[in-house]
Design a protein around this motif. Sequence first.
Motif, PDB file in Angstrom:
ATOM      1  N   GLY A 191       5.466   7.020   3.293  1.00  0.00           N
ATOM      2  CA  GLY A 191       4.311   7.059   2.401  1.00  0.00           C
ATOM      3  C   GLY A 191       3.875   5.688   1.899  1.00  0.00           C
ATOM      4  N   THR A 192       3.272   5.687   0.717  1.00  0.00           N
ATOM      5  CA  THR A 192       2.748   4.452   0.147  1.00  0.00           C
ATOM      6  C   THR A 192       3.759   3.809  -0.791  1.00  0.00           C
ATOM      7  N   LEU A 193       3.550   2.534  -1.033  1.00  0.00           N
ATOM      8  CA  LEU A 193       4.394   1.825  -1.998  1.00  0.00           C
ATOM      9  C   LEU A 193       4.207   2.417  -3.389  1.00  0.00           C
ATOM     10  N   ALA A 194       3.011   2.926  -3.685  1.00  0.00           N
ATOM     11  CA  ALA A 194       2.751   3.527  -4.998  1.00  0.00           C
ATOM     12  C   ALA A 194       3.688   4.707  -5.243  1.00  0.00           C
ATOM     13  N   SER A 195       3.801   5.610  -4.268  1.00  0.00           N
ATOM     14  CA  SER A 195       4.673   6.781  -4.458  1.00  0.00           C
ATOM     15  C   SER A 195       6.140   6.356  -4.485  1.00  0.00           C
ATOM     16  N   PHE A 196       6.462   5.299  -3.766  1.00  0.00           N
ATOM     17  CA  PHE A 196       7.837   4.778  -3.725  1.00  0.00           C
ATOM     18  C   PHE A 196       8.234   4.166  -5.070  1.00  0.00           C
ATOM     19  N   LEU A 197       7.327   3.385  -5.660  1.00  0.00           N
ATOM     20  CA  LEU A 197       7.637   2.684  -6.911  1.00  0.00           C
ATOM     21  C   LEU A 197       7.561   3.567  -8.140  1.00  0.00           C
ATOM     22  N   GLN A 205      -1.192   1.342  -3.343  1.00  0.00           N
ATOM     23  CA  GLN A 205      -1.735   2.436  -2.525  1.00  0.00           C
ATOM     24  C   GLN A 205      -2.096   1.971  -1.113  1.00  0.00           C
ATOM     25  N   ASN A 206      -2.281   0.655  -0.941  1.00  0.00           N
ATOM     26  CA  ASN A 206      -2.658   0.122   0.371  1.00  0.00           C
ATOM     27  C   ASN A 206      -1.494  -0.541   1.105  1.00  0.00           C
ATOM     28  N   ILE A 207      -0.284  -0.301   0.621  1.00  0.00           N
ATOM     29  CA  ILE A 207       0.923  -0.749   1.321  1.00  0.00           C
ATOM     30  C   ILE A 207       1.666   0.495   1.790  1.00  0.00           C
ATOM     31  N   LEU A 208       1.870   0.613   3.095  1.00  0.00           N
ATOM     32  CA  LEU A 208       2.579   1.759   3.664  1.00  0.00           C
ATOM     33  C   LEU A 208       3.993   1.348   4.060  1.00  0.00           C
ATOM     34  N   PHE A 230      11.522   1.406   5.769  1.00  0.00           N
ATOM     35  CA  PHE A 230      10.931   0.881   4.530  1.00  0.00           C
ATOM     36  C   PHE A 230      10.368  -0.548   4.707  1.00  0.00           C
ATOM     37  N   THR A 231       9.960  -0.851   5.929  1.00  0.00           N
ATOM     38  CA  THR A 231       9.246  -2.108   6.166  1.00  0.00           C
ATOM     39  C   THR A 231       7.807  -1.930   5.710  1.00  0.00           C
ATOM     40  N   ALA A 232       7.292  -2.910   4.971  1.00  0.00           N
ATOM     41  CA  ALA A 232       5.945  -2.806   4.404  1.00  0.00           C
ATOM     42  C   ALA A 232       4.879  -3.102   5.452  1.00  0.00           C
ATOM     43  N   ARG A 233       3.806  -2.301   5.438  1.00  0.00           N
ATOM     44  CA  ARG A 233       2.654  -2.491   6.320  1.00  0.00           C
ATOM     45  C   ARG A 233       1.393  -2.520   5.471  1.00  0.00           C
ATOM     46  N   ILE A 234       0.646  -3.589   5.565  1.00  0.00           N
ATOM     47  CA  ILE A 234      -0.610  -3.683   4.812  1.00  0.00           C
ATOM     48  C   ILE A 234      -1.658  -2.828   5.513  1.00  0.00           C
ATOM     49  N   SER A 235      -2.356  -1.987   4.745  1.00  0.00           N
ATOM     50  CA  SER A 235      -3.340  -1.069   5.327  1.00  0.00           C
ATOM     51  C   SER A 235      -4.675  -1.156   4.581  1.00  0.00           C
ATOM     52  N   ASP A 236      -5.641  -0.391   5.065  1.00  0.00           N
ATOM     53  CA  ASP A 236      -6.975  -0.239   4.469  1.00  0.00           C
ATOM     54  C   ASP A 236      -7.702  -1.581   4.344  1.00  0.00           C
ATOM     55  N   PHE A 237      -8.332  -1.977   5.440  1.00  0.00           N
ATOM     56  CA  PHE A 237      -9.070  -3.236   5.474  1.00  0.00           C
ATOM     57  C   PHE A 237     -10.567  -3.016   5.254  1.00  0.00           C
ATOM     58  N   GLY A 238     -10.909  -1.918   4.582  1.00  0.00           N
ATOM     59  CA  GLY A 238     -12.322  -1.585   4.373  1.00  0.00           C
ATOM     60  C   GLY A 238     -13.097  -2.603   3.558  1.00  0.00           C
TER      61      GLY A 238
END
Length: 218
Positions: free
Chosen positions: A4-10, A51-54, A59-67
């Motif tokens: 999931g997202t870093l938000a839900s993780f943290l 919310q934009n870190i998956l 648990f490796t971080a992936r930057i997402s949502d480049f809108g």
Amino acid sequence: MSNGTLASFLFGDTRPNWCQRRQIALGIARGLLYLHEECSNQIVHCDIKPQNILLDDSFTARISDFGLAKLLRLDQTRTITGIRGTKGYVAPEWFKNLPITAKVDVYSFGILLLEIICCRKKFDEEAEDAVQIILADWAYDCYKHKKLHLLLEKNDEAIEDIKMMEKYVMIAMWCIQENPSLRTTMKKTFQMLEGTVEVSKPPDPSAYRSSILLDPAH
């Protein structure tokens, strides 16, 4: 992504372990360094937030949502554009009609780093004490008065590593300087996080952030 997202993780019910959080912070910094300095064209993400870190299987971080991202030409280091991003992570220069550079992502990363350190959101209206409402201001006060343990309630693992935690807070303070010229680059931020560059004492980031967060117009 499976975790999931870093938000839900943290911000979930279970506090993630300190070692994992440090690795995630380093991974995000590495990703931003790639976007800013290693792509053929510089990419400014403009909306770095939990919310934009998956998080993948390990648990490796992936930057997402480049809108909202801005792609800069090879001869560009800055651009003029309308305000982009999410309240609380937006660098002060967006509100001052100043040219936008990769330093806006550095600012957002600094706020995000504080959230990773403390496992709490940048803005908490239900905080027990008014001084704790804005995480960045509270973190600087705790750092200045040598009371960083207050940021780590029920987080024994991080308290045991308080020197490293203090270093991370100092790095965050360099990232969220109001004046973008005082902010570290993402490269230096990454180097400080991995321990190859020393972290010097940061100045007060400024109270400007407080007025932006508390102003309903923003």
